[in-house]
Design an enzyme around this catalytic site. Sequence first.
Site, mmCIF file in Angstrom:
data_model
loop_
_atom_site.group_PDB
_atom_site.id
_atom_site.type_symbol
_atom_site.label_atom_id
_atom_site.label_comp_id
_atom_site.label_asym_id
_atom_site.label_seq_id
_atom_site.Cartn_x
_atom_site.Cartn_y
_atom_site.Cartn_z
ATOM 1 N N GLY A 298 0.857 -1.184 0.000
ATOM 2 C CA GLY A 298 0.000 0.000 0.000
ATOM 3 C C GLY A 298 0.887 1.226 0.000
ATOM 4 N N GLN B 78 -22.610 29.889 23.521
ATOM 5 C CA GLN B 78 -21.252 30.250 23.112
ATOM 6 C C GLN B 78 -20.391 29.064 22.708
ATOM 7 O OE1 GLN B 78 -19.257 32.856 25.825
ATOM 8 N NE2 GLN B 78 -20.600 34.577 25.359
ATOM 9 N N GLU C 258 -4.669 7.626 -0.913
ATOM 10 C CA GLU C 258 -3.831 8.580 -1.655
ATOM 11 C C GLU C 258 -2.630 9.009 -0.814
ATOM 12 O OE1 GLU C 258 -6.090 8.042 -3.602
ATOM 13 O OE2 GLU C 258 -5.391 8.839 -5.508
ATOM 14 N N GLY C 259 -2.101 8.042 -0.059
ATOM 15 C CA GLY C 259 -1.016 8.344 0.867
ATOM 16 C C GLY C 259 -1.594 8.700 2.221
#
Lengths: 269, 389
Positions: free
Chosen positions: B130, B285, B374-375
């Site tokens: 991979g 908030q 993709e890395g």
Amino acid sequence: MLMNGVPVGGLSHPLEWMVKTMPDIAVLIKRVPDTIAKIIVVDGTIDLSGVKWIISPYDEYAIESALQHREATGGSVTAITLGNADCDKTLKDAKALGCDELVRLWQDGWESLDSNGVQSILAGAISDLGSEIVYCGKAAADTNAGSTGPGVAEKLGWASISNVVSVSFEEGGVEALVPVAGGQAKVGINFPCLLTIDKGPNEPRRPNVRGIMMARKAEVNLKGGQAPAATISVISKSTPPAKPPGKTYHGAENVPAVVQALRDEANVI
Amino acid sequence: MDFAESDEQQMIRKLVRDWAEEVLPPTISKRDDEQIAPSKEWKQFCEMGLQGVTIPEEFGGNPVDDISESIIIEELARVDPSLSVMFCVHVGLCAKTIVLHGNQQQKETYLPRLAAGEVGAYSLSEAGAGTDAAAMVCKAKLSEDGSHYLLNGEKMWVTNGEQAEIYILFAKDVDHPEYGVKKHGGTTAFIIERGFEGFEVGKKEDKLGIRSSDTCTLILTDCKVPVENVLKSPGSGFPIAMNALDNSRIGIAAQALGIAQGAFDCALKYSTERETFGVPIQRHQMITAYLADMATRISAARHLVYRASWAKQQHYEHGAPRHSLEASMAKLYAGDTAMWVADLAVQILGGYGYTKDFPVERFFRDAKVTQIYEGTQEVQRLVIVRNLP
């Protein structure tokens, strides 16, 4: 010349009939604030500085009809608008959809022209272009007046049909479907003519990426106009009266009061 | 320096957004639940001509600038990250690789088909290769008459594996002089058609996210590939693979950006509608701060993605240095932003965010893969440091 799609009179050239069956189609478009834009009123006038601009939605239906016309019979479609250089974007949106030529009309003080002035400039341009059929939206989304189409036709001395929902294309004219009391009527009309287009079964197309890239390179032809001085002036503007606050009722014991209010105040039952 | 979108970039964004919001939502949950690939949606998508944005006009494409390509990916991912990655692989890893490295005949054969909507794929990874792509064991052996290669092995994690007709696939040429000498020696890029003898689509992965994207294994059993289908030359595949990843990394960064934006838009809308203690939760908030931070990080990610897209175009059109650094920074930051924003979006929606009634849980699952493929984020950091000026 054509009458009911049949050439009449002498043909000066054997190709004239062929050429004349390819109509010059014009479509009038207007740049308006996005219909979902938040309208901000400052000192009694509308502040449009932060607003997104679009082609008036009914004009999109007019463009769709014009493009379908060209696809059915050939010819070319010229999109016409009136305004400053910001309106070039609106014309390019029309180009991306498939319009062939773009014309922007310009006159100093165009923003304060009245309907009569706008119609005069548009009619002049249509005459110069030699268009045989003109499509426009039934009303612009900003003023909602609906006067431009019929007004232009009147200035040109052309026949016009308003609120057309569907068009079929014949040689030398069109047949238009329009709503009438209790149903629809199909009306035939010869060139030259003007149709104002309502929302109908033909949804406006989307552009494709090729159209968008072509629009980038498209040239806008700028033409000056000459309009008569305004005869109409706005005397004052006012916002609609504020809506009274709603009423809240709780519990079953209030049902009679609610029913009474619906009957007497809301007039819905 | 100009940060404004051009007219055509605005038009492309509007085109894709309007289309995605209208066409995709009705089928998205079912496709996600049942892992159905968006084939029908793809056909409709192709009517806009967008499948050809990396293909020159002479081969039937409709080229656009590289920022526009990222905008398309972003706008698809904002609604449907699965279709977004399908597009990304088709135009980037497949079509663009043939444009960059194919010879005239290969371009004439394959680009018009890809421009017409036949789906493209890219196949580099294997079970044991991979991140360490050079460790691949898939082998290619030239036939005795020299007319074709026979490929054997199994590839993995192939996006569009089930739908594609055309694959860019990497295998090691065992007769190459560098085979067995260098780690990536002999790596060769092939163009493979689905119909080639000995080619079979294997198992479809059952995934956490992007479930409508078909991720498959490919099984090669004496798969017969004509020698004409070798990209560049035998043994020159490894740089092709790495270069393609530089490009597609920007695509995945754009996908991550779209996921973040989609999750944020949902959370923002919910925060104005949902009331607690008598006020919309946006007025509390803590929620206000979440929304401000989310919007700011998305904006930062967007700048990195568009800048990387611009650097890619500068590289290919004007000979500027490779865009590896910009691509990895964009992917690293946008991937982490997608995960972080999707997490907060679920938090803002509370219990509702944890259900399938709202899309944020899907964005949350989809976001994770942008930190992996993709890395991985770890690899991006390696690339970044090695490419620092």
